[in-house]
Every structure is written in structure tokens, then in C-alpha cells.
Design a protein around this motif. Structure first.
Motif, short mmCIF file in Angstrom:
data_model
loop_
_atom_site.label_atom_id
_atom_site.label_comp_id
_atom_site.label_asym_id
_atom_site.label_seq_id
_atom_site.Cartn_x
_atom_site.Cartn_y
_atom_site.Cartn_z
N THR A 254 16.72 14.64 29.30
CA THR A 254 17.80 14.29 30.21
C THR A 254 17.34 14.49 31.64
OG1 THR A 254 20.16 14.54 30.65
CG2 THR A 254 18.94 16.56 30.25
N ILE A 300 23.24 12.52 23.74
CA ILE A 300 23.75 13.71 23.04
C ILE A 300 25.06 13.41 22.30
CG2 ILE A 300 25.03 14.68 25.01
CD1 ILE A 300 23.04 16.76 22.46
N SER A 375 37.63 10.48 25.33
CA SER A 375 36.84 9.98 26.45
C SER A 375 35.74 10.99 26.76
CB SER A 375 37.78 9.82 27.65
OG SER A 375 37.05 9.66 28.83
N VAL A 376 34.58 10.48 27.15
CA VAL A 376 33.44 11.37 27.44
C VAL A 376 32.47 10.72 28.42
CG1 VAL A 376 32.12 10.50 25.44
CG2 VAL A 376 31.54 12.71 26.41
N GLY A 377 31.76 11.55 29.14
CA GLY A 377 30.61 11.08 29.91
C GLY A 377 30.80 11.10 31.40
N GLU A 378 32.02 10.97 31.86
CA GLU A 378 32.28 10.94 33.30
C GLU A 378 33.78 11.16 33.48
OE1 GLU A 378 32.34 6.94 34.97
OE2 GLU A 378 31.95 6.18 32.96
N PRO A 379 34.18 11.48 34.70
CA PRO A 379 35.62 11.64 34.91
C PRO A 379 36.34 10.34 34.57
CG PRO A 379 34.37 12.46 36.81
CD PRO A 379 33.39 11.75 35.90
N ASP A 401 40.18 14.33 26.73
CA ASP A 401 39.18 14.11 27.78
C ASP A 401 38.17 15.24 27.63
OD1 ASP A 401 37.67 13.87 30.05
OD2 ASP A 401 39.35 13.84 31.45
N THR A 402 37.02 14.92 27.05
CA THR A 402 36.08 15.96 26.62
C THR A 402 34.96 16.14 27.63
OG1 THR A 402 34.69 14.38 25.42
CG2 THR A 402 36.56 15.30 24.21
N TRP A 404 31.51 17.89 28.65
CA TRP A 404 30.35 18.64 28.16
C TRP A 404 29.08 17.98 28.64
CZ3 TRP A 404 27.57 16.84 23.46
CH2 TRP A 404 28.06 15.63 22.96
N THR A 406 24.47 17.34 27.83
CA THR A 406 23.35 17.41 26.89
C THR A 406 23.01 18.88 26.61
OG1 THR A 406 22.50 15.37 27.85
CG2 THR A 406 20.96 16.67 26.53
N GLU A 407 23.05 19.67 27.66
CA GLU A 407 22.64 21.07 27.54
C GLU A 407 23.66 21.92 26.79
OE1 GLU A 407 22.84 19.26 30.24
OE2 GLU A 407 21.03 19.46 31.46
N ASP A 491 28.15 20.76 37.90
CA ASP A 491 29.38 20.01 38.19
C ASP A 491 30.30 20.78 39.13
OD1 ASP A 491 29.31 17.53 36.76
OD2 ASP A 491 29.48 18.65 34.89
N ILE A 503 37.20 18.05 36.20
CA ILE A 503 35.81 17.93 36.65
C ILE A 503 35.76 16.89 37.77
CG2 ILE A 503 33.43 17.46 35.91
CD1 ILE A 503 34.87 19.80 34.38
N ASN A 512 25.76 9.55 37.90
CA ASN A 512 26.34 9.24 36.60
C ASN A 512 26.70 7.75 36.62
OD1 ASN A 512 27.84 9.10 34.25
ND2 ASN A 512 28.54 11.21 34.48
O1 PRX Z 1 29.01 15.38 35.27
C1 PRX Z 1 29.42 15.66 33.96
C2 PRX Z 1 29.63 14.34 33.22
O2 PRX Z 1 28.43 14.07 32.54
C3 PRX Z 1 27.48 15.11 32.77
C4 PRX Z 1 26.66 15.36 31.53
O3 PRX Z 1 25.92 14.23 31.23
P1 PRX Z 1 25.10 14.14 29.88
O4 PRX Z 1 24.26 15.36 29.74
O5 PRX Z 1 24.40 12.84 29.87
O6 PRX Z 1 26.16 14.20 28.75
C5 PRX Z 1 27.16 13.22 28.70
C6 PRX Z 1 27.94 13.33 27.42
C7 PRX Z 1 28.41 14.67 27.07
C8 PRX Z 1 28.31 16.31 33.17
O7 PRX Z 1 27.56 17.25 33.89
N1 PRX Z 1 30.74 14.42 32.26
C9 PRX Z 1 30.65 14.46 30.91
N2 PRX Z 1 31.88 14.45 30.36
C10 PRX Z 1 32.77 14.42 31.37
C11 PRX Z 1 32.04 14.41 32.57
N3 PRX Z 1 32.67 14.40 33.75
C12 PRX Z 1 34.01 14.42 33.77
N4 PRX Z 1 34.77 14.41 32.66
C13 PRX Z 1 34.20 14.41 31.44
N5 PRX Z 1 34.96 14.39 30.36
#
Ligand code: PRX
Length: 637
Positions: A254, A300, A375-379, A401-402, A404, A406-407, A491, A503, A512
Motif C-alpha cells: 500500500t 484489503i 460503504s468503505v474506502g473514503e468518506p 459506513d466502515t 479502516w 490496509t494496516e 487520518d 473521518i 484517495n
Molecule cells: O483515509 C481513510 C480512507 O481510506 C484510507 C485507507 O485506505 P486503504 O488502506 O486503501 O484501505 C481502504 C479500505 C479499507 C483511510 O486511511 N477510508 C477508508 N474507509 C473510510 C475512509 N475514509 C472515510 N470513511 C471511511 N469509511
């Protein structure tokens, strides 16, 4: 299968949370006791965030695939483990039961063994979203090989970097992959990567697209031939390799704020327990439900919530090869209708893209099977949230709205579907075992509510990153040194009056883009490789569909040529070096970059210009040459 650790009400959540913070070891020992162990742990948790060293369930022996496969054979053997929907809706789908999957994983695990792969070896997977990718991942885990899945959109150079870093001697790929109306020649990309990786001794190639490929004698083998070989040898089952709790399970690369992607390492026991636990609780999975996560296994989300979490919970997981907009923008809705999907877990960028096609494609399908949306990955912006809620969930489906990374291995902050309340654009509350803290720039804790700060986590949870492959110091400096004693997420975050977390985005130089994490330094390095480029600076800007777009300021040496051609050329370079996902959306040629007297590029200013907020540029008096700002503003794209 029953889940004794499934939380069923807000009160139960409060009690579980309290227990998990006051007695984390007791809490996780109780959760872990529902899994299949060859030997129980000697200690639940040993940890030190300064070094960092984190050991969950130390002394335990297990194999994650026995939890994902063998333990379900009795009661769930004939139940679909994976439903696979191909790219082309006209092609036949596949349903793989737990029994089939167990058999196929055993077969391929024997193929790996037959080709000299053993415990601790790194195996790189560069495949499309075909069931054999899931089979290959699990086959690695079966024999204790460490898998490193590389997303199919990465370039030959990115693959070579990752292969070299992990010293992977075995690669598994496909002749090609289908994505919408495109075919991606995966094997040929691998061939280009391997020019730089003479240590790779075996490449196993699955037939998918029948794209012509060249096979190197002694190195390249067909998947189908290798399967036939083990069958002819009469080898059937493959006993699971007994693993130590902390043996590495996989590496996943990542991006961070420095140029080189890092190999995040997760280990067997903690990752298994936490992904299963979070899957069952966040989505409130019920036996028989069909779970559709639209991510790619190259990220991830696919590892944790297409494969390991659902399979360990004995769930039915739907794997989709294609894209949301082909053959039309109703593809997700058609799949939901076809298989009577109960949970849809997707990314805001996909929702925003589908919103732009209007409601026609949605109304063409029956979505009444849906119970939960994620939902995942970004706000997720409020508009996308409402659209999802009204038009897909018909006002009846909780949205989780999850949040998390990679780490983190699994979801850390999220509401639990129908159990704790949702709130648009808020990830809301931490899961049990997760102790978030907001700090200021100096690492001072920001107490109270209605406050913002940098998001850190105080105590380890079972699926926390263990190391960065081959460079433990990098893991320490990246995550555990900024604020000693804390895991730093990178974050920014707001905590509201009621303690709900929202977030707000990255506070480091990580972008992102469409939910993909891309380091600005990585893109700059790629741009700077172009012979005409003297230097460059990359920042993010708000993008309607992608969330963030990539804006590159480039100091270019040959000013005589056609600017558009030069732009195309730079974009091509980035594609070749990193992959199409990192292509700049905007390139502005400039004669100089704003720098301080010590030579540091003032990205803050460039970000404001890219965001079209020239009035908030702020103080420019410390710049070496403030006049570059006027020129950049004048020619802004
Ligand atoms: O900035 C946060 C955003 O995605 C980052 C993590 O990216 P990655 O390791 O590629 O994993 C994505 C899938 C878990 C975070 O540091 N992020 C992930 N989920 C959210 C989010 N930002 C806001 N809301 C979320 N639900």
C-alpha cells in the motif's frame, strides 16, 4: 453456524465495548474460543508499541483455511461458499460449495507443493476476479506460503518492485482478464515485469481469455496441466500446514507518504479472529444471507470481506469479475436481483458514478432482498448516502459506513447494521476492542466532544499490522513514532457531541482517488522519470466522481513542442511506471514551483490553487520567489 460473539442490541454493544476496553484479553479470548485451533494460545496478548511488537494468541497453532473450509464441511458442505458472476452476463455463473472449494484449494495447494513452494515462501498473485484467485489465495494459506496479491491495474514496473521487495519466486497469473469491454493482457504484463526479476522460477498461468501468450520453457506452466499432474499422481486432499499464531499470512502493498509502497504484513490468528468478528457484527450476517462485496481481491477489502471474514463465518460470498457500468449501469442491481443478495458492500466512488446514470437502471431490477448496505474506502458524502438509502435501500436498509485501512486488517470504526444508529457521513462508533484517541500536532490528547484532531488508536486490536515486509523500522517510523505509544492512522477526524467519529480525510501526502490510496511522492517520482521533466509537485483536488483527483504541477524543459502531446506523454509515463489508476487528471506546466528558502515545496499553496481557493493561499512571504504564484494562478487548469 452460530456466532456467540454476535452483538444484537445497542445495550449489548455498550456492554461488549466496556468489557473489551477494561479486559481486552478476557474479551478476545472468549471470542477466539469459537474458532478451530490445533493448539490453544499460551498468552492472549503481548505488546509494545514502541518497538513495535504485537503478539496475539501467542503459542497457538492453527491454519486459517481449516477455519474457512474444513470446519464447515459437516453442516455447510453443500452450501455455496462462493457465487461467481462473470464479467459478461451471458456467460455461465459458477457456484462453488464449501465442499468444492475445500477440494479445489487442496488440489491447487498440491500443485504449489509439487512446484517446490513451502511454508514461508512468498507467492505473488496477479489475476483477474476469477474463482481461481480465491482458490490460489487459500491454497497459499493452506501450505503456509505468504501470498502477495497485486491488483490487476498495476503496471509491470510496480509488479517488479513488489516481486523484488518480497523476493517472490513464484507468480500465479492468468492469460488475461475481462473488465467490461476490455481485455487486460495479464501474462504479458508479467512477462515485462519478469525481465527485472530473474529470481522468479515458476509462473503458473490460468486460462481465462484465451489471449495468445508466450510461455518460457521451464519457467511458465499452465494451471490446467499442473492440476492434471497432481490428479494423475493420485494426490487428493492437502493436509493443512500447522501455523504459529504470529506466522505471517500475507503481504499487501500500500502507498504511504514516501515514494515506495510498503508491504503491510498480517499474521494468521489475530487477522482470522478479527475479520470474522467484524464481518459478523458490522454487517449482522445471518446464516443463509448472500453477501456481495464489490471490491477487488487486490485490495484489503477483498482480502478481509470477500474471502477470509465471510468464509471463516461460513457465509456465502459473491465475487464479481466485471465493472458496475458494463454492459450497462444496472449491473450491480441486476446481480442483486439475480442472486437475491442481502448485503451490498461497496465504495462511495461507485455510488457516485452510478448516480450519474439516473434511476432508470435501478428501477429495472427488484432489490427487495437487500437488508444491509455498506460503504468503505473514503468518506461518503451526504448526497451519495441519501441516494443509496432512498433508491437502493428503499429507506429500509441500515447503511454501515466502515472506516479502516490496509494496516488495520479489519473495520475499526462503524455502526453495526440495525444495532447501533447510522448517521450520514459518520463512521460513528468504534468496534469493541478499538480505543480511538484524537491528538493535536504535538501529540497532546484532545479530550471532550465536538473536537477535531489526528486519529490514533491506543491499544492493539487482533488484526493490527505486524510489520512492513523486510523493513521493520519503516513500520515503526510510519505508524508508531509520530505519537509515541499510539498507532497513528494518517487520518484527520472529528468527534461530535455524542462521541460519534467522522473521518475527514488524510492529513499526510496520501491521496484517495476512487477509493485507491496513492502517494503523491510516488506519482511525482513517476512524472520525474519523463526525460522532459525537471521537477514536479502533485496534490489532490475535489473530484465529483473520484472523490479526489490528481493535479500535477510540472516544470518542463522543452517548451517548444505541443503541450497536449507532452501531457499525453507524461500520463503514459505514469501509467507505465505505476498503472492507470495513478494517471494525473490535470497537468499544469509551470516555470517554477513555490519553494521556501530552504528549498521545500510549499504544497499547501499548490493544494489551495488546485482546490480553486486562491483567497486562502495565506502567507507567501517565506517563499524564495513569490512571483511564481501569480503565474501558476494565471494558468490554472
Ligand atoms: O483515509 C481513510 C480512507 O481510506 C484510507 C485507507 O485506505 P486503504 O488502506 O486503501 O484501505 C481502504 C479500505 C479499507 C483511510 O486511511 N477510508 C477508508 N474507509 C473510510 C475512509 N475514509 C472515510 N470513511 C471511511 N469509511
Amino acid at each position: 453456524m452460530s456466532y456467540p460473539y454476535q452483538i444484537k442490541s445497542a445495550e449489548e454493544y455498550q456492554a461488549a465495548y466496556h468489557k473489551s476496553i477494561t479486559d481486552p484479553e478476557g474479551y478476545w479470548a472468549a471470542v477466539a474460543s469459537s474458532f478451530l485451533w490445533r493448539k490453544r494460545w499460551d498468552s492472549v496478548l503481548e505488546w509494545n508499541f514502541n518497538t513495535p511488537e504485537i503478539k496475539w494468541f501467542n503459542g497457538a497453532h492453527l491454519n486459517i483455511t481449516e477455519n474457512c473450509l474444513d470446519r464447515h464441511l459437516g453442516s455447510l458442505g453443500n452450501k455455496p461458499a462462493i457465487i461467481w458472476e462473470p464479467n459478461d452476463p451471458e456467460e455461465h455463473h459458477r457456484i462453488i460449495t464449501y465442499r468444492d472449494l475445500h477440494h479445489k484449494v487442496g488440489q491447487f495447494a498440491n500443485v504449489l507443493k509439487n512446484n517446490g513452494v513451502s511454508k514461508g515462501d512468498r507467492v505473488c498473485l496477479y489475476m483477474g476476479m476469477v474463482p481461481e484467485l480465491a482458490i490460489a489465495v487459500l491454497a497459499c494459506a493452506r501450505i503456509g506460503a505468504i501470498h502477495s496479491v497485486i491488483f490487476g491495474g498495476f503496471s509491470a514496473q510496480s509488479i517488479a518492485d513488489r516481486l523484488q521487495d518480497a523476493q517472490a519466486h513464484t507468480v500465479i497469473t492468468c492469460d488475461g482478464a475481462y473488465r467490461g469491454n476490455k481485455q487486460i493482457p495479464l501474462k504479458s504484463v508479467i512477462d515485462d515485469a519478469l525481465v527485472q526479476c530473474p529470481f522468479v522460477t515458476k509462473v503458473i498461468v490460468l486460462t481465462r481469455t484465451h489471449t495468445p501468450v508466450s510461455m518460457i520453457k521451464g519457467r511458465d506452466l499452465w494451471w490446467e496441466d499442473e492440476i492434471r499432474k497432481v490428479e494423475t499422481l493420485g494426490i487428493h486432499d492437502c493436509p493443512a500446514q500447522v501455523m504459529e499464531a504470529e506466522d505471517p499470512l500475507f503481504i499487501l502493498y500500500t502507498s504511504g507518504s514516501t515514494g515506495k509502497p510498503k508491504g503491510v504484513v498480517h499474521s494468521c490468528a489475530g487477522y482470522m479472529v478479527y475479520t470474522t468478528y467484524s464481518f459478523v457484527n458490522v454487517f449482522q450476517y445471518q446464516p443463509g444471507d448472500i453477501f456481495f462485496c464489490t471490491a477487488d481481491i487486490g485490495w484489503i477489502t477483498g482480502h478481509s470481506y470477500i474471502l477470509y471474514g465471510p468464509l471463516s463465518a461460513g457465509a456465502t460470498t459473491l465475487m464479481f469479475e466485471g465493472i458496475p457500468t458494463w454492459p450497462d449501469a444496472g449491473r450491480f442491481w441486476q446481480i442483486i436481483d439475480k442472486y437475491k443478495v442481502n448485503t451490498l458492500y461497496t465504495a462511495p466512488t461507485a455510488i457516485r458514478s452510478l448516480m450519474s446514470y439516473g434511476l432508470g437502471p435501478v428501477h429495472a431490477h427488484n432489490l427487495s432482498s437487500l437488508k444491509v448496505l455498506g460503504s468503505v474506502g473514503e468518506p461518503i458524502n451526504e448526497e451519495a448516502w441519501q441516494w443509496l438509502h432512498q433508491n437502493i435501500g428503499k429507506g429500509n436498509c441500515p447503511i454501515v459506513d466502515t472506516w479502516w485501512q490496509t494496516e488495520t486488517g479489519g473495520i475499526l470504526i462503524s455502526n453495526m447494521a440495525g444495532v447501533t444508529p447510522s448517521r450520514p457521513s459518520y463512521a460513528t462508533l468504534p468496534l469493541p476492542g478499538v480505543d480511538p484517541i484524537l491528538v493535536d500536532e504535538n501529540g497532546q490528547e484532545i479530550l471532550g466532544n465536538d473536537v477535531s484532531g489526528n486519529l490514533c488508536i491506543r491499544h492493539p486490536w487482533p488484526s493490527i499490522i505486524r510489520t512492513t515486509y523486510g523493513d521493520h523500522e519503516r513500520c515503526r517510523t510510519n505508524y508508531f513514532a509520530t505519537y509515541p505509544g499510539l498507532y497513528f492512522t494518517g487520518d484527520g477526524c472529528y468527534r461530535d457531541q455524542n462521541g460519534n467519529y467522522r473521518i475527514t480525510g488524510r492529513v499526510d501526502d496520501v491521496l484517495n482517488v476512487s477509493g485507491h490510496r496513492i502517494g503523491t511522492a510516488e506519482v511525482e517520482n513517476a512524472i520525474n522519470m519523463h526525460s522532459g521533466v525537471i521537477e514536479s509537485a502533485v496534490v489532490g483536488y475535489p473530484h465529483d466522481i473520484k472523490g479526489q483527483g490528481i493535479y500535477a504541477y510540472v516544470v518542463y524543459s522543452s517548451s517548444h513542442g505541443d503541450e497536449n502531446l507532452s501531457r499525453q506523454d507524461i500520463i503514459q509515463t505514469v501509467s507505465r511506471i505505476i498503472g492507470a489508476i495513478a494517471k494525473p487528471d490535470k497537468i499544469q506546466f509551470v516555470t517554477g514551483l513555490p519553494k521556501t528558502r530552504s528549498g521545500k515545496i510549499m504544497r499547501r499553496i499548490l493544494r489551495k490553487i488546485a482546490e480553486n481557493e486562491p483567497n486562502s493561499i495565506g502567507d507567501t512571504s517565506t517563499l524564495l520567489d513569490p512571483s511564481v504564484i501569480d503565474e501558476i494562478l494565471k494558468n490554472r487548469i
